[in-house]
Design an enzyme around this catalytic site. Structure first.
Site, PDB file in Angstrom:
ATOM      1  N   GLY A 108       0.805  -1.210   0.000  1.00  0.00           N
ATOM      2  CA  GLY A 108       0.000   0.000   0.000  1.00  0.00           C
ATOM      3  C   GLY A 108       0.838   1.259   0.000  1.00  0.00           C
ATOM      4  CB  CYS A 109       4.415   2.005  -0.098  1.00  0.00           C
ATOM      5  SG  CYS A 109       4.823   2.441   1.573  1.00  0.00           S
TER       6      CYS A 109
END
Lengths: 110, 135, 98
Positions: A108-109
């Site tokens: 989720g970066c």
């Protein structure tokens, strides 16, 4: 790619993350940090250990905003903010601390 | 400010036989960075994804079922499970992981994320979405 | 003959066809997503009813999917990887219903 340290070989990916989480130890964490000109103190370890526990429970490394929120909940608002975490890990708290903790790159970066 | 879209991820596959479930879950987690209004639906064999007690050690696979427990941290707090799909498979809500989230607006009270609803109701929720992804 | 089925009975007709083709001296082994048919109480139980073949399911695949032993259909035997090998050795042919 690999890190050679004290007669041990640690396989890594092209970005320097450990390929095998079970190979991780504190020596390789300190070594990876020193390569980035960073010395790991208690405050760094607090975050690294938090991430390792998070991974153990959820099988993912959290994105930085999730990490910030979770640290704030566990350790208080003075630590659960980007300014504090970036002061410890200038290359990005989630990415850099995950790397030293032997974890994969955070999910989720973006 | 860009408008927030209602997004639903529809999970239809069993967890381990194909890569759909794991990859779908990763898309959901990554997609939350865009701060949209996200929910998930589990229908068909998708209900098997959140079954309790999955232990993949002997099969030599990664067990990603604990990752569903992180959805609450990522603000994915509505997981709709279709009642008909559970019944067809001899399952009840007790066979599913008790997934929860902490409600920021209610003094971080822990609340259940899983809502078992019938197909008709789920199809209405589906119709109200702006964007749907099917895995 | 040993038949293996690796698809969920709710997504594929593999199990239904396999059972209808299997002879009475044959064995059917449920593996991977095929093990969902080993769970009792579901609609797929009807496919197994009246089947004359010996029915097995692979334990590591059951475990991976959270299917505990108390939820299995009657008359089904659980085997490990060693049991899979034994079944394959015992039968002269293996058909995988993919």
């Amino acid at each position: 790619m690999a890190i050679e340290l004290n007669g041990k070989t640690y396989e890594t990916d092209e970005e320097g993350y450990l390929a095998d989480l079970s190979q991780w130890d504190e020596e390789v964490a300190n070594h990876m940090a020193s390569e980035d000109d960073c010395e790991l103190g208690d405050e760094h370890w607090e975050v690294i250990n938090f991430l390792r526990e998070y991974y153990e429970e959820y099988q993912i490394a959290p994105a930085v905003r999730i990490l910030t929120k979770a640290i704030g909940k566990k350790m208080g608002k003075d630590k659960g903010n980007s300014k504090y975490l970036y002061s410890l890990f200038p290359y990005g708290p989630a990415k850099q601390a995950c790397k030293y903790g032997g974890l994969p790159k955070p999910t989720g970066c973006v | 400010m860009p408008t927030v879209k209602k997004m639903m991820y529809v999970n239809r596959r069993a967890p381990h036989g194909t890569g759909y479930a794991l990859e779908g879950l990763e898309v959901v987690l990554i997609g939350t960075a865009f701060e949209q209004e996200v929910c998930m639906a589990f229908i068909g064999d998708g209900v098997y994804q959140i079954m309790q007690g999955q232990d993949t050690r002997a099969a030599g696979m990664k067990n990603f079922s604990p990752t569903y427990k992180a959805l609450g941290d990522y603000d994915v707090t509505r997981l709709y499970v279709e009642q008909e799909s559970l019944s067809e498979r001899g399952l009840s809500v007790d066979d599913l992981m008790p997934l929860t989230y902490e409600d920021e607006d209610d003094d971080w009270a822990e609340k259940p994320s899983v809502q078992v609803i019938v197909r008709k109701e789920l199809s209405q929720i589906m119709a109200a979405q702006d964007v749907l992804f099917n895995f | 003959m040993l038949h293996t089925v690796n698809k969920s009975p709710y997504c594929s007709d593999s199990l239904r066809l396999c059972i209808s083709y299997a002879g009475k001296d044959d064995a059917v082994l449920l593996i991977e997503d095929g093990v969902y048919a080993a769970m009792c109480g579901g609609n797929s139980e009807a496919i197994l009813q009246g089947a004359e073949v010996a029915l097995y399911a692979l334990w590591p695949d059951l475990q991976a999917r959270g299917i505990s032993e108390d939820k299995l259909v009657d008359g089904l035997k659980v085997v490990g990887y060693d049991g899979f090998v034994e079944l394959a050795a015992k039968h002269s042919k293996v058909q995988s219903w993919l």
